[in-house]
Design an enzyme around this catalytic site. Structure first.
Site, mmCIF file in Angstrom:
data_model
loop_
_atom_site.group_PDB
_atom_site.id
_atom_site.type_symbol
_atom_site.label_atom_id
_atom_site.label_comp_id
_atom_site.label_asym_id
_atom_site.label_seq_id
_atom_site.Cartn_x
_atom_site.Cartn_y
_atom_site.Cartn_z
ATOM 1 N N TYR A 56 0.903 -1.194 0.019
ATOM 2 C CA TYR A 56 -0.105 -0.024 -0.133
ATOM 3 C C TYR A 56 0.694 0.967 0.050
ATOM 4 O O TYR A 56 1.798 1.251 0.813
ATOM 5 C CB TYR A 56 -0.902 -0.113 1.253
ATOM 6 C CG TYR A 56 -2.358 -0.158 0.834
ATOM 7 C CD1 TYR A 56 -2.958 0.938 0.147
ATOM 8 C CD2 TYR A 56 -3.153 -1.226 1.094
ATOM 9 C CE1 TYR A 56 -4.351 1.152 0.008
ATOM 10 C CE2 TYR A 56 -4.489 -0.993 0.647
ATOM 11 C CZ TYR A 56 -4.912 -0.220 0.124
ATOM 12 O OH TYR A 56 -6.140 -0.335 -0.550
ATOM 13 N N GLU A 58 -0.462 4.855 -0.413
ATOM 14 C CA GLU A 58 -1.343 6.094 -0.675
ATOM 15 C C GLU A 58 -0.382 7.292 -0.422
ATOM 16 O O GLU A 58 0.392 7.604 0.473
ATOM 17 C CB GLU A 58 -2.336 6.282 0.452
ATOM 18 C CG GLU A 58 -3.531 5.304 0.141
ATOM 19 C CD GLU A 58 -4.528 5.502 1.136
ATOM 20 O OE1 GLU A 58 -4.774 6.323 1.942
ATOM 21 O OE2 GLU A 58 -5.647 4.772 0.846
ATOM 22 N N ASP A 202 -7.922 13.118 -24.859
ATOM 23 C CA ASP A 202 -8.095 11.861 -24.241
ATOM 24 C C ASP A 202 -7.419 10.957 -25.387
ATOM 25 O O ASP A 202 -7.912 10.734 -26.528
ATOM 26 C CB ASP A 202 -9.322 11.381 -24.096
ATOM 27 C CG ASP A 202 -9.648 9.855 -23.635
ATOM 28 O OD1 ASP A 202 -8.484 9.245 -23.747
ATOM 29 O OD2 ASP A 202 -10.671 9.680 -23.179
ATOM 30 N N THR A 228 -5.132 5.795 -21.341
ATOM 31 C CA THR A 228 -4.980 4.298 -21.049
ATOM 32 C C THR A 228 -3.702 3.930 -21.316
ATOM 33 O O THR A 228 -3.067 4.528 -22.157
ATOM 34 C CB THR A 228 -5.950 3.248 -21.691
ATOM 35 O OG1 THR A 228 -5.876 3.341 -23.067
ATOM 36 C CG2 THR A 228 -7.384 3.590 -21.114
ATOM 37 N N LYS A 231 -3.615 0.090 -24.641
ATOM 38 C CA LYS A 231 -4.435 0.019 -25.880
ATOM 39 C C LYS A 231 -3.104 0.126 -27.044
ATOM 40 O O LYS A 231 -2.191 -1.008 -26.832
ATOM 41 C CB LYS A 231 -5.467 1.062 -26.341
ATOM 42 C CG LYS A 231 -6.493 0.776 -25.224
ATOM 43 C CD LYS A 231 -7.451 1.862 -25.462
ATOM 44 C CE LYS A 231 -8.495 1.617 -24.327
ATOM 45 N NZ LYS A 231 -9.629 2.658 -24.494
ATOM 46 N N ARG A 237 -3.075 -2.795 -18.034
ATOM 47 C CA ARG A 237 -4.474 -2.056 -17.766
ATOM 48 C C ARG A 237 -4.085 -0.963 -16.827
ATOM 49 O O ARG A 237 -3.836 -1.202 -15.735
ATOM 50 C CB ARG A 237 -5.562 -3.129 -17.421
ATOM 51 C CG ARG A 237 -6.015 -4.065 -18.432
ATOM 52 C CD ARG A 237 -7.238 -4.627 -18.260
ATOM 53 N NE ARG A 237 -8.379 -3.706 -18.653
ATOM 54 C CZ ARG A 237 -8.722 -4.196 -20.090
ATOM 55 N NH1 ARG A 237 -8.044 -5.053 -20.699
ATOM 56 N NH2 ARG A 237 -9.470 -3.274 -20.600
HETATM 57 C C1 LIG Z 1 -10.838 2.889 -23.405
HETATM 58 C C2 LIG Z 1 -11.203 4.389 -23.447
HETATM 59 C C3 LIG Z 1 -11.324 5.075 -22.235
HETATM 60 C C4 LIG Z 1 -11.564 4.270 -20.999
HETATM 61 O O1 LIG Z 1 -10.714 3.517 -20.245
HETATM 62 P P1 LIG Z 1 -11.059 2.135 -19.458
HETATM 63 O O2 LIG Z 1 -9.641 1.790 -18.954
HETATM 64 O O3 LIG Z 1 -11.869 1.114 -20.200
HETATM 65 O O4 LIG Z 1 -11.760 2.840 -18.341
HETATM 66 C C5 LIG Z 1 -11.380 6.485 -22.150
HETATM 67 N N1 LIG Z 1 -11.386 7.112 -23.188
HETATM 68 C C6 LIG Z 1 -11.220 6.688 -24.293
HETATM 69 C C7 LIG Z 1 -11.045 7.626 -25.411
HETATM 70 C C8 LIG Z 1 -10.906 5.147 -24.416
HETATM 71 O O5 LIG Z 1 -10.831 4.791 -25.731
#
Ligand SMILES: *Cc1c(COP(=O)(O)O)cnc(C)c1O
Length: 426
Positions: A56, A58, A202, A228, A231, A237
């Site tokens: 942990y 924090e 994003d 994220t 991807k 993740r």
């Molecule tokens: C995948 C994605 C997210 C969310 O990610 P999670 O890890 O599934 O919560 C947010 N914004 C965009 C544009 C995404 O493609």
């Protein structure tokens, strides 16, 4: 055979181990075209499966609420420094649990409940967390939604400017989950500056392409960048928030203590490993090959008469409108999955069908590129997709036979393209 090994799991929990084994084989035997997925390296798997999960911590490095951070502090600092260097950002926070919490942290940092916030509409390619109505972000804030143009399938920047001037959003989101074209971060930044909004990019889908120089970067344009890590960036993740130095304190405070408790240290370590991998020259090759594969696949689909949103792709992602093919997205996606091609049904802009039964398919090339598949294979993959879509449109009996044939041909092809983390026992 798993690498790293699952020997303990296999011995102690055969039921669970059997399911993991089956999933590994499934990932091995299918052409995985889900645009948000990838295969992480064995090194990333090792980091995320390590004893770091026991700790942990924090707070932030040097300012923790628990003792015993002698190793966690340098691990998180390494991840932060690598993120800053890779993207050229002034600040990085690597603690968000995933993309959605990262985005929620941006709202917490820069908006008050009820404030207008602007994002690309979900059926046009935006994300739930950009203010869609079923999301907390659409309920707690006042969403303003821009769209793509019907004639080009591209984001309508005139509408973005007009809406921003009229609605005065606190936050403007750019980026999304089903955008096949390059995002004009500079144009968004100019609009955000004019109306005094925070520009949040994003880059969840395209972070790996940006890191590898295959898509322009929002750094220098956006105030805050969320992504994220799992991807195209090909990490575990998780998520990160990058920002200018000006917004560093607001971002950190929003993530902790604003939204989260202890960071997932095993994930942080996996992110650090992935960021190091993404800084290597071979990752630049990977990012460009992802795009080359997507362009080749798009070209081959166009030749077969498929209607692609925006007419093609600039990145890893292709959005097909199946309306002219006489079969909706969902039955097509299900048939393709049985045939060994994994993708997802997706809404298309101005979709007359319902979101859970939409007109389109979304494809991406990040995962198959990691397997080593090259553009010369794309015409064959387009042919398989076409065979299954046409068989599905014709009716059930025909389709089943085609699905079995294609699945067998795909297993044979993929036997020549190893996946990280697992190999079939010879
Ligand atoms: C995948 C994605 C997210 C969310 O990610 P999670 O890890 O599934 O919560 C947010 N914004 C965009 C544009 C995404 O493609």
């Amino acid at each position: 055979m798993h690498d790293p090994s699952l020997s303990h799991l296999t011995g102690q929990d055969p039921e669970l181990a059997g399911l993991v084994e089956a999933e590994a084989r499934r990932q091995h035997d299918k052409i995985r075209l889900i645009a948000s997925e990838n295969y992480v390296s064995a090194a990333v798997l090792e980091a995320t499966g390590s004893v770091l999960t026991n700790k942990y911590s924090e707070g932030y490095a040097g300012r923790r609420y628990y003792e015993g951070q002698q190793n966690i502090d340098p691990i998180e600092t390494l991840a932060i420094e690598r993120a800053k260097a890779l993207f050229g950002a002034e600040h990085a926070n690597v603690q968000p649990y995933s993309g959605s919490p990262a985005n929620l942290a941006v709202y917490l940092a820069f908006a008050e409940p009820g404030d207008p916030v602007m994002g690309l509409s979900l059926p046009m390619g935006g994300h739930l967390t950009h203010g869609w109505s079923v999301s907390a972000t659409g309920k707690w804030f006042t969403p303003v939604r821009y769209e793509v143009r019907a004639d080009t399938g591209r984001i309508d920047m005139d509408q973005v400017r007009d809406l921003a001037r009229k609605e005065r959003p606190k936050v403007i989101w750019c980026g999304g989950t089903a955008i096949p074209r390059t995002i004009d971060f500079a144009a968004f930044a100019e609009i955000a500056r004019e109306v005094g909004a925070v520009l949040a990019a994003d880059i969840a889908h395209i972070a790996g392409l940006i890191a590898g120089g295959a898509h322009p970067s929002p750094v220098g344009h956006a105030d805050v960048i969320t992504t994220t890590t799992h991807k195209t960036l090909r990490g575990p993740r998780g998520a990160m928030i990058l920002s200018t130095a000006e917004h560093a304190a607001a971002v950190d405070k929003a993530v902790f203590p604003g939204l989260q408790g202890g960071p997932h240290n095993h994930t942080t370590a996996g992110i650090a490993v992935a960021l190091r991998e993404a800084a290597r020259p071979d990752f630049t090759d990977y990012a460009h090959l992802v795009v080359a594969n997507a362009k080749a696949l798009a070209e081959a689909l166009l030749e077969r008469g498929y209607d692609l949103i925006s007419g093609g792709t600039d990145n890893h992602l292709i959005l097909i409108d199946l309306t002219g093919k006489g079969v909706p997205g969902k039955p097509a996606a299900q048939a393709l999955d049985r045939a060994g091609i994994e993708l997802n049904h997706n809404a298309v802009p101005f979709d007359p069908r319902k979101p859970f039964d939409p007109s389109g398919l979304r494809l991406g090339t990040a995962a198959i590129t990691t397997r080593g598949v090259t553009p010369d294979r794309m015409p064959r993959i387009a042919e398989w997709i076409d065979d299954i879509v046409r068989a599905t449109a014709r009716g059930e009996d025909q389709a089943e036979k085609e699905e079995r044939r294609v699945a067998a041909e795909i297993r044979e092809l993929l036997a020549g393209y190893p996946m990280p983390g697992w190999a079939p026992v010879p």
